[in-house]
Design a protein around this motif. Structure first.
Motif, PDB file in Angstrom:
ATOM      1  N   HIS A   1       0.827  -1.219   0.000  1.00  0.00           N
ATOM      2  CA  HIS A   1       0.000   0.000   0.000  1.00  0.00           C
ATOM      3  C   HIS A   1       0.856   1.262   0.000  1.00  0.00           C
ATOM      4  CE1 HIS A   1       0.903  -0.546   4.270  1.00  0.00           C
ATOM      5  NE2 HIS A   1       0.688   0.736   4.396  1.00  0.00           N
TER       6      HIS A   1
ATOM      7  N   GLN B   1      -2.978  -9.691  -6.528  1.00  0.00           N
ATOM      8  CA  GLN B   1      -3.692  -8.932  -5.489  1.00  0.00           C
ATOM      9  C   GLN B   1      -4.143  -9.859  -4.370  1.00  0.00           C
ATOM     10  OE1 GLN B   1      -3.893  -5.484  -5.272  1.00  0.00           O
ATOM     11  NE2 GLN B   1      -4.383  -6.199  -3.214  1.00  0.00           N
ATOM     12  N   ILE B   2      -4.559 -11.074  -4.713  1.00  0.00           N
ATOM     13  CA  ILE B   2      -4.914 -12.043  -3.681  1.00  0.00           C
ATOM     14  C   ILE B   2      -3.704 -12.345  -2.795  1.00  0.00           C
ATOM     15  CG2 ILE B   2      -5.570 -14.466  -3.291  1.00  0.00           C
ATOM     16  CD1 ILE B   2      -7.394 -14.190  -5.788  1.00  0.00           C
TER      17      ILE B   2
ATOM     18  N   ASP C   1      -3.285  -9.477  -0.506  1.00  0.00           N
ATOM     19  CA  ASP C   1      -4.350  -9.430   0.511  1.00  0.00           C
ATOM     20  C   ASP C   1      -4.042 -10.385   1.642  1.00  0.00           C
ATOM     21  OD1 ASP C   1      -5.666  -7.546  -0.982  1.00  0.00           O
ATOM     22  OD2 ASP C   1      -7.165  -8.936  -1.774  1.00  0.00           O
TER      23      ASP C   1
END
Length: 135
Positions: free
Chosen positions: A100, A131-132, A135
């Motif tokens: 981030h 992205q998974i 996450d």
């Protein structure tokens, strides 16, 4: 995350990347100062390599997909021992694993022993899987 035991969630992501993109190898890598460590590797029985020949080390330099359609012809990888050596990698597509705060930790990549192209749909799949991982 470095040197942690295998994790089923990461292993499922790399297996899915391999299956969906129809490639023999998929890797979730973390790039350290002197090595590239594979948090998960599907189709390749290696846990780490030196940073110097690593394609993932090049892939984290920007926030865009790093694509080598035929690594044996691409000036960025001609001398790379993973391409020119016994592994003979030809195709590489990697999505940087971006935090981030905009720091690239590693790469979710797919690799093939033969040249190929990647479609925009396949890139979207790889981006979603990356992205998974984040996450």
């Amino acid at each position: 995350m470095l040197d942690t035991p295998p994790d089923g969630a990461f292993d499922r992501v790399t297996a899915l990347a391999s299956q969906l993109l129809n490639v023999p190898i998929a890797i979730t890598s973390l790039v350290d100062t002197d090595r590239i460590w594979f948090k998960s590797h599907h189709g390749l029985d290696v846990e780490k390599i030196d940073r110097e020949p690593g394609l993932c080390a090049s892939a984290i330099l920007n926030n865009v997909p790093y694509i080598l359609n035929d690594a044996s012809l691409d000036p960025r990888s001609l001398a790379n021992p993973l391409v020119a050596g016994e592994n003979g990698f030809r195709f590489y597509a990697g999505i940087p694993l971006n935090t981030h705060d905009n720091h690239n930790l590693g790469v979710l990549c797919v690799i093939d022993y033969k040249p190929r192209t990647i479609t925009e749909e396949e890139l979207d799949i790889l981006r979603s899987l990356a992205q998974i991982v984040m996450d």
